[in-house]
Write an enzyme that holds these catalytic residues in place. Structure first.
Site, PDB file in Angstrom:
ATOM      1  CD  GLU A   1      -4.442  -5.813   2.668  1.00  0.00           C
ATOM      2  OE1 GLU A   1      -5.133  -5.072   3.391  1.00  0.00           O
ATOM      3  OE2 GLU A   1      -3.210  -5.753   2.622  1.00  0.00           O
TER       4      GLU A   1
ATOM      5  CD  GLU B   1      -3.163  -0.818   2.104  1.00  0.00           C
ATOM      6  OE1 GLU B   1      -4.264  -1.281   1.851  1.00  0.00           O
ATOM      7  OE2 GLU B   1      -2.947  -0.199   3.145  1.00  0.00           O
TER       8      GLU B   1
HETATM    9  C1  GAL Z   1      -4.601  -2.417   4.878  1.00  0.00           C
HETATM   10  C2  GAL Z   1      -3.208  -2.998   5.052  1.00  0.00           C
HETATM   11  C3  GAL Z   1      -3.213  -4.237   5.918  1.00  0.00           C
HETATM   12  C4  GAL Z   1      -4.072  -4.024   7.128  1.00  0.00           C
HETATM   13  C5  GAL Z   1      -5.463  -3.672   6.684  1.00  0.00           C
HETATM   14  C6  GAL Z   1      -6.445  -3.500   7.827  1.00  0.00           C
HETATM   15  O1  GAL Z   1      -4.531  -1.042   4.717  1.00  0.00           O
HETATM   16  O2  GAL Z   1      -2.619  -3.309   3.830  1.00  0.00           O
HETATM   17  O3  GAL Z   1      -1.890  -4.532   6.306  1.00  0.00           O
HETATM   18  O4  GAL Z   1      -3.524  -3.009   7.903  1.00  0.00           O
HETATM   19  O5  GAL Z   1      -5.427  -2.479   5.976  1.00  0.00           O
HETATM   20  O6  GAL Z   1      -7.727  -3.165   7.355  1.00  0.00           O
END
Ligand code: GAL
Length: 634
Positions: free
Chosen positions: A315, A144
């Protein structure tokens, strides 16, 4: 290509004894991908040059032998503590001149040469060791870029690199002074060494200075990412991705994406609704547990463009998150729904974040597919349900959109640099156009601003594009469809001045914006036949045919079915009607979808998504709340 599901996993967080069972349970749930490694630097290299890769060898073996394909992340978003001792000046500095500290993540400045070399070193070690490993089926660079406001750094390293960048671009201080207009307020420079970063000035810095700094900062990210990609490619044939975010515009994602094989993004619909969207309290209440009906789709379409067709959700929110002001739980069904929505937009894979909720550290309140005690959390059954349904629509599919919408990162920087009205936000503007098109039931393609071939679309929309590139200008001339440019389009030169011809300066359209006004909340300019301009309105001097007028008789939209210009920011209903009119003129069928219903056609299927809390009956189909249904089309 086959669609697949996956999960983000942190073997270093758990006793090694439970890895095999975790892996077996992932496979049993129908997952085929597992992403690991992206924050593991302190466990791979606990002290300078003391390498401990054995545990990662074993983790990859356990996961791979269970039948999972591994996405290996480079750990460069979390340099260990000893790294800061080695390079105390590698920490980024914020706009107020404060150095950012160790103790969370992303604590580095993209311009620091020493840190870049450390990244090259660790990536080389990983790529050499795992490049030919049969279980490594993809890579992720860093994590990110831009998260936690980390693109712009005002460090000495950034200042020195910026001076070099300016010297390369302008060759002489005189050329820079002319380009920026530094005669204004006696801002002339005699040498590149005199130029500081555009922070801590008494009042606003020169917008041309800021724009160049924004371009420079974006190019630093591209270069940082490219350094890793070049190394990985030397040792591995597996595709390389990065995981981008929602509504992050601080760097040019198309340019980072050009070096990668796959674009991916991290989708947290309930967090985004809570803290990343301008919307009424009623809208936020109506979609509290489902997420905004268009925000995820916008990013799916955007990242399809960034990935040149290949994209994933790296994610996916599986339950309540921890980081928004309020963190509600999704309605039953939404985890499955979000997954199918991504597939309907052409995703190759959707990976849930994360496998087991961590009972320690910053994200202990963030749900996983498992609870901290390893019992299934509600998201797991929904992921498994998608896995069972997948064979019904296993092939990744997409079809060209009905309409194209240009999205440009430089325009976001331009209007942040000079908003002229507090409500003029580029993302917000483009997203409102996107939302209007979705209400009409259309398939939308997002295009970069240097698209050279517009021949696939009947309608191409470009709201707020600050400067037309020569390539895009040429493409306009040959586009067979209708092109509509929106407020502020082409209103600056690339150097950030008002063009001599006055905007929009479009081939074959006699129109000049002679004055603009920005409007505070509640103020509006009435349009003939109802509706309003909000936020922004322009006076036009024109001899072109008038398509729409303001109530005071001034032209609001001019042009013809080839090229038109809209001189303001319409309210949502007016925008929808205006776009419906363009579609009708081109014979594109539109729908009048209810507020919570959205549709997407993909390959041989039409998907219907009910974002609401009540069933919707539409065209003979009943779509349950938080539900998705699909029909086969021919
Ligand atoms: C994203 C990140 C992850 C985790 C997640 C939590 O921004 O890539 O590592 O922190 O959010 O929602």
């Amino acid at each position: 290509m086959q669609r697949g599901l996956g999960v983000c996993y942190y073997p270093e967080h758990w006793p090694e004894e439970i890895w095999p069972e975790d892996a077996a349970r992932m496979v049993e749930a129908g997952l085929s991908w597992v992403r690991i490694g992206e924050f593991a630097w302190s466990r791979l290299e606990p002290a300078p040059d003391r390498l401990e890769f054995d545990w990662l060898d074993r983790a990859i073996k356990v996961l791979g032998r269970a039948g999972l394909k591994v996405v290996l992340g480079t750990p460069t978003a979390t340099p260990p503590r000893w790294m800061i001792k080695r390079h105390p000046d590698m920490l980024a500095v914020d706009a107020l001149g404060r150095q950012r500290g160790f103790g969370s993540r992303r604590h580095y400045c993209f311009s620091h040469r020493g840190y870049l070399d450390e990244c090259r070193r660790i990536v080389t070690l990983l790529a050499k060791r795992y490049g030919q490993n049969p279980h490594i089926a993809a890579w992720q660079t860093d994590n990110e870029y831009g998260c936690h406001d980390t693109i712009l750094s005002y460090s000495e390293a950034a200042r020195d690199a910026f001076r070099d960048w300016l010297a390369q671009k302008y060759q002489s201080p005189d050329a820079l002074n002319r380009a920026w207009g530094n005669v204004f307020w006696s801002m002339d420079y005699a040498s590149f060494d005199e130029i500081d970063l555009p922070n801590l000035t008494v009042t606003e810095p020169n917008p041309a200075h800021v724009m160049d700094f924004r371009r420079f900062a974006s190019e630093q990210v591209v270069a940082f990412n490219r350094a890793q990609v070049e190394i990985i490619r030397r040792h591995s044939h597996a595709p390389i991705a990065h995981n981008y975010m929602g509504r992050i515009t601080e760097f040019d994602h198309y340019k980072v994406g050009a070096d990668l094989d796959i674009a991916s993004w991290d989708s947290y619909p309930l967090g985004f609704l809570s803290d990343r969207l301008e919307a009424s309290a009623a809208h936020k209440a109506a979609f509290l547990r489902q997420g905004d009906p268009d925000f995820q789709a916008f990013h799916h379409d955007l990242y399809r463009a960034v990935g040149r067709g290949r994209w994933w959700v790296m994610e996916q929110q599986p339950g309540p998150v921890n980081w928004a002001p309020f963190n509600p739980a999704p309605l039953p069904g939404m985890v499955r729904f979000w997954t199918w929505e991504a597939f309907a937009h052409g995703a190759e894979a959707v990976c849930y974040f994360r496998w087991r909720q961590a009972p320690f550290a910053q994200e202990q309140m963030h749900a996983g597919l498992l609870r901290p005690d390893s019992a299934p959390a509600p998201g797991l059954a929904e992921a498994a349900a998608v896995a069972r349904e997948l064979p019904e629509a296993a092939e990744v599919a997409s079809r060209p959109g009905d309409v194209a919408l240009v999205f440009d990162y430089e325009s976001a920087w331009a209007w942040e640099t000079q908003p002229q009205g507090a409500d003029f936000d580029y993302f917000r503007l483009v997203f409102e156009w996107y939302r209007a098109l979705r209400h009409l039931g259309l398939n939308i393609d997002i295009l970069p601003p240097d698209a050279i071939d517009l021949s696939a679309w009947q309608i191409v929309l470009m709201p707020g594009l600050f400067s037309l590139s020569p390539k895009l200008r040429a493409a306009l001339a040959t586009c067979p469809g209708t092109i509509l440019l929106g407020p502020r389009s082409n209103s600056k030169t690339p150097g950030f001045a008002i063009p001599a011809q006055l905007p929009p300066d479009l081939p074959g359209l006699d129109a000049r914006v002679t004055r603009v006004e920005s409007l505070p909340p509640g103020a509006r300019v009435a349009l003939e036949g109802g509706g309003h301009f909000l936020h922004w309105a322009e006076d036009l001097e024109t001899t072109a045919p008038v398509i729409l007028r303001r109530a005071d008789g001034q032209p609001a939209m001019v042009g013809d079915d080839r090229l038109a210009y809209l001189a303001g920011w319409p309210d949502a209903a007016s925008l929808q009607e205006l776009l419906r009119g363009l579609c009708a003129a081109r014979g594109i069928e539109t729908l009048h979808l209810p507020a919570a219903l959205r549709t997407r056609e993909s390959g041989q299927r039409r998907f219907w998504f009910n974002h609401g809390t009540e069933p919707i009956i539409w065209d003979g189909l009943t779509i349950p709340p938080a539900g998705v249904v699909w029909q086969t089309t021919t």
